[in-house]
Design an enzyme around this catalytic site. Sequence first.
Site, mmCIF file in Angstrom:
data_model
loop_
_atom_site.group_PDB
_atom_site.id
_atom_site.type_symbol
_atom_site.label_atom_id
_atom_site.label_comp_id
_atom_site.label_asym_id
_atom_site.label_seq_id
_atom_site.Cartn_x
_atom_site.Cartn_y
_atom_site.Cartn_z
ATOM 1 N N LYS A 179 45.572 35.566 53.061
ATOM 2 C CA LYS A 179 45.147 35.497 51.346
ATOM 3 C C LYS A 179 44.864 37.042 51.170
ATOM 4 O O LYS A 179 45.349 37.607 50.168
ATOM 5 C CB LYS A 179 44.017 34.646 51.077
ATOM 6 C CG LYS A 179 43.708 34.728 49.729
ATOM 7 C CD LYS A 179 42.324 34.213 49.393
ATOM 8 C CE LYS A 179 41.595 35.503 49.415
ATOM 9 N NZ LYS A 179 39.852 35.352 49.150
ATOM 10 N N LYS A 207 36.758 46.358 49.484
ATOM 11 C CA LYS A 207 36.906 45.189 50.347
ATOM 12 C C LYS A 207 38.349 45.166 51.121
ATOM 13 O O LYS A 207 38.737 44.917 52.153
ATOM 14 C CB LYS A 207 36.697 43.820 49.853
ATOM 15 C CG LYS A 207 36.926 42.659 50.536
ATOM 16 C CD LYS A 207 35.947 42.379 51.429
ATOM 17 C CE LYS A 207 36.360 41.191 52.592
ATOM 18 N NZ LYS A 207 36.029 39.988 51.945
#
Lengths: 300, 300
Positions: B241, B173
């Site tokens: 983030k 990811k």
Amino acid sequence: MRKPIIGFIGLGIMGKPMASNLLKSGYSLIIFDIDPLRLKELFDKGAAQADCPREIAEKSQVVITMLPDSPEVENVWGGERGLIEGINPDQILIDMSTISPSVTQNLSKSMKKKGVHCLDAPVSGGEIGAINATLSIMVGGETEIFEKARPIFECLGKTITYCGPSGSGQIVKACNQVQVAFNLMGMAESFILGAKAGVDPAIIFQVLSGGYAQTRVMDVRGPKVLVGDYQPGFKSRFHLKDLNIILRTAQELECPLPVTGLIHELFTAMVVQGRGELDHSGIISVIEDLAQIKVRSNAK
Amino acid sequence: MRKPIIGFIGLGIMGKPMASNLLKSGYSLIIFDIDPLRLKELFDKGAAQADCPREIAEKSQVVITMLPDSPEVENVWGGERGLIEGINPDQILIDMSTISPSVTQNLSKSMKKKGVHCLDAPVSGGEIGAINATLSIMVGGETEIFEKARPIFECLGKTITYCGPSGSGQIVKACNQVQVAFNLMGMAESFILGAKAGVDPAIIFQVLSGGYAQTRVMDVRGPKVLVGDYQPGFKSRFHLKDLNIILRTAQELECPLPVTGLIHELFTAMVVQGRGELDHSGIISVIEDLAQIKVRSNAK
């Protein structure tokens, strides 16, 4: 207009197959290159010989140049026995090299005074695109001149896009090379991160190429990078040349491009390290050195 | 195994439609969120209520967490009345949040001592992927546990990829978010360069998306960026983030990522400038400010 006689200057990796396609389409060609060895094959196919750019200009209605960089273009146009000495009003000069947009604009302006029309028409698609006549051609200049030249472009490429006034073709080519550099660099850093964490980069390739992260660069080059194959394709020293043009253009335009700037430095490193002949996807080798790891798939 | 009772914690933008798809597929669900207002719709669809993560653990065979970041995950697992207090051997904990790979690995290790099996299974595909059950799911953990959980994943996503041992899902990811950030940033700088030179960015979009520079990011977001539409999509503060996680992970791995580092700084600027709620393609606004230009298409 009837099929014009085309003068073609610059018969290298790109120019030779392009000239060949024009001959195939029935155009009469007169050709010139500083390296006469490049010409023989085209003579055999029916092209005529010129001794200098001036003679090319004298004997043709349309002149195409396909040269490495701005200095070569300027030299062919304005150097000794250059194009300028032989041009006639209403001639069309099409520069298909990838050069500085401002050099293009200046040449075009000075030619206009002599009644000569210029188009900048850089291409993407590489040697294979040149051979198969599937190049993408980005054209800047006057629309009427573009329309006159369109049948010629259609013998050379698949996607022909009119981009705007003189220099616009070079600008769009520059934008293209910016995005391709980002896509290559992103592939490099994502593969490196994964490899460093011990994930097989083949899995990263599979997931990224199947989703929102997909790029044509990764589709085409990912499988080769995973086995360390950097056969060009498009040599990194040419991408560095393009990035040099891009940053000089950005300077002229007062246009900060922070990330392009850094990517340019990394391509500079790649060429300095003696990797200029590798495909530009080999930029990953620079990050491999920084991170002290080789990205290789374990998959058979 | 028979359809297990699933505990689901975190019913936000992503979690709610995912839980809804599990209910649709016939799973019994017990749910918890710190914001009880998020739960009503799912109660109406048959989900049961829990008062705390501990109760979720006590009453289910599989627990799924879908939370904003590592601290929330650590809190739900180890905080007061946390999951750990209620877990049973052979339970499966699936964290589908995007969090730090090393936090994932540590949680997984500590759970293994208690006989509990963990999978990290972050997703890409956004809210629409969650609603339509077309998410791409990247799974790390033991293969047997992955196989047991596969039927659950198949109710949530279209592409389910086993990536390797614990943490590997998070790593892939992370790689995905690296490549997407590059593609967005490349679109931004190429559009800016073109606009600054006076070329209609719609032409740049057309040429780039049709050739070697093509990215899915530009295919999907290019037309919106050309009209200044940055409706999310995926909010830039979430991409920041993710970039924070990526750079901390790279630090832990001693992995230099020079260009990702710079892109991280620019996303930091975007959020600092109050643009954290915009789609991440709005990163172009940061470069627009730097270059003092707005990228807008003139095309109707």
